[in-house]
Design a protein around this motif. Structure first.
Motif, PDB file in Angstrom:
ATOM      1  N   LEU A  37       8.761  57.770  22.197  1.00 11.14           N
ATOM      2  CA  LEU A  37       8.845  58.139  20.786  1.00 11.14           C
ATOM      3  C   LEU A  37       8.816  56.887  19.920  1.00 11.14           C
ATOM      4  N   VAL A 175       9.459  65.580  21.652  1.00  9.18           N
ATOM      5  CA  VAL A 175       8.285  64.834  22.115  1.00  9.18           C
ATOM      6  C   VAL A 175       8.234  64.991  23.626  1.00  9.18           C
ATOM      7  N   VAL A 276       0.638  63.022  24.951  1.00  7.36           N
ATOM      8  CA  VAL A 276       1.882  63.295  24.235  1.00  7.36           C
ATOM      9  C   VAL A 276       1.761  64.626  23.493  1.00  7.36           C
ATOM     10  N   THR A 278       3.954  66.982  20.765  1.00 10.00           N
ATOM     11  CA  THR A 278       5.097  66.891  19.869  1.00 10.00           C
ATOM     12  C   THR A 278       4.927  67.831  18.682  1.00 10.00           C
TER      13      THR A 278
END
Length: 434
Positions: A37, A175, A276, A278
């Motif tokens: 993050l 995340v 990723v 999120t």
């Protein structure tokens, strides 16, 4: 036996208290957890701190700069931006890989779980590691299992619900990072300098894991980072891995503060877009990034949910300590302040064999400030830390301590009410060796 039975009963009551009423995975390495993050966020911060939109031609970087061009860093500093007007709990989840052609986020167990708390009132960040072997009730009537099974059974939604019900908190954002992306990210950054605290050798042909790392400071590439963060054959198991994740985060963040990272932003953003997942928007990340520019990463407070290992048959669990876990949540998430007291804190000092002079200097400085040092001794410890053992050791106190004693200025602050090196010490200063 009676004491053990009472402990089990206490733990069961703790689980039931936080459980709502009814209405084969790989042993992968820990991902960058908080670092993932903060990696993305710090890179965003670096982007609009050092380069201008007009000179950027990568599509992801253009999107990024469009999202942050409304922020004037000279006018808006720290946590004064709109997104950060109240505390935020962000859950960072690292998941293992299902293979090259599989969905990166479906049916995968969480190998790493970190709860990050951003507090605009104190302009600070706290991070809590949740051991993946923690024995909990999974939300949605999935029964008692390790917490890392939640993502495999119900993805990030079940993971969030389980963490919320177990700890009695609210998760605002998440995340999720696929571990394959971590290796690619480390390689994109040109490696990460890490001090390896001991020789690490391990070979698992079936699991395609080969670790060959020697003690000392090394710049690790993606494959070496995987070995460093997966290593468990040191008697500490998952808790040793958790500590290495925290040390690694600090190393990554220190590297990311260098302007030399700027040319690598487009490649890193490409990796992030693929690996990723999120619910943070670019706009939200840009505001967090602006706040992080004023944060000294050595002041980020880390903790691990307290407990003890337990084995049932072939299954190893981390049994959370109910009282100590609640203490950590109150401190790190709800930011509960201890009642004022005139009692002076008691310190312990542990130092590496080549740091005796430095340790004695710290001892003298503490005693000259009116603090008792009730023990001092040698220990093989790889990273300099200030470890708080009770609620009276606040972040404000540690900040004051760092100003008074330059030798501990860059020490990582860890809150651990269980791990005590000296009996009756309120905090321990770890002076690591070279």
């Amino acid at each position: 036996m009676k004491e053990l039975k009472d402990k089990n009963e206490q733990y069961n009551q703790y689980l039931y208290k936080h459980k709502k009423k009814p209405s084969k995975a790989k042993n992968s390495f820990g991902s960058l957890i908080v670092g993932l993050l903060l990696t993305i966020i710090v890179i965003i911060a670096a982007a609009f701190a050092y380069i201008g939109y007009a000179g950027v031609d990568n599509k992801y970087t253009k999107m990024l700069m469009s999202a942050v061009e409304d922020i004037n860093p000279k006018e808006q500093k720290g946590f004064s931006l709109p997104v950060l007007q109240q505390k935020q709990n962000i859950l960072i989840v690292g998941v293992d890989s299902n293979g090259d052609n599989a969905d990166k986020f479906k049916g995968t167990r969480s190998d790493t779980m970190i709860l990050v708390n951003l507090d605009p009132a104190s302009h600070s960040i706290n991070a809590i590691s949740i051991p993946r072997d923690s024995k909990v009730y999974l939300a949605g009537d999935h029964g008692v299992q390790k917490i890392n099974a939640a993502h495999a059974l119900g993805g990030i939604d079940l993971t969030i619900r389980t963490v919320e019900e177990t700890l009695g908190i609210k998760i605002d954002k998440y995340v999720v990072v696929n571990n394959d992306g971590v290796k690619k990210l480390v390689d994109a950054l040109g490696g990460v300098p890490v001090y390896i605290e001991k020789d690490m050798y391990y070979n698992d042909n079936a699991g395609h894991l080969h670790i060959n790392l020697s003690k000392g400071l090394h710049v690790l590439n993606g494959n070496q980072v995987e070995g460093y963060l997966r290593f468990r054959k040191d008697g500490l198991g998952d808790i040793g891995r958790t500590a290495r994740q925290q040390w690694f985060v600090k190393a990554v963040l220190e590297k990311l503060q260098s302007p030399s990272v700027i040319p690598k932003i487009p490649e890193v953003l490409n990796i992030a877009s693929a690996y990723v997942k999120t619910n943070l928007s670019l706009y939200e990340m840009s505001h967090i990034a602006a706040a992080l520019r004023n944060i000294n990463m050595s002041d980020v407070e880390f903790a691990t949910l307290p407990g003890a290992p337990s084995k049932k048959g072939y299954i190893s669990y981390w049994i959370l300590d109910p009282e100590k876990t609640q203490e950590v949540i109150d401190r790190m998430v709800y930011r509960t302040k201890p009642s004022p007291t005139d009692k002076k804190l008691v310190a312990g000092i542990m130092y590496a064999f080549d740091k005796e002079d430095e340790a004695m200097k710290i001892k003298d400085q503490l005693e000259n400030s009116g603090y008792e040092v009730n023990c001092i001794g040698r220990a093989h410890l790889p990273h300099s830390q200030i470890i708080g053992h009770n609620a009276a050791v606040t972040s404000d106190f540690v900040s004051w301590l760092k100003k008074q004693i330059p030798e501990v200025k860059t020490s990582q602050f860890v809150y651990d009410p269980v791990r005590m090196y000296c009996v009756h010490s309120d905090f321990t200063i770890i002076v690591s060796g070279s």
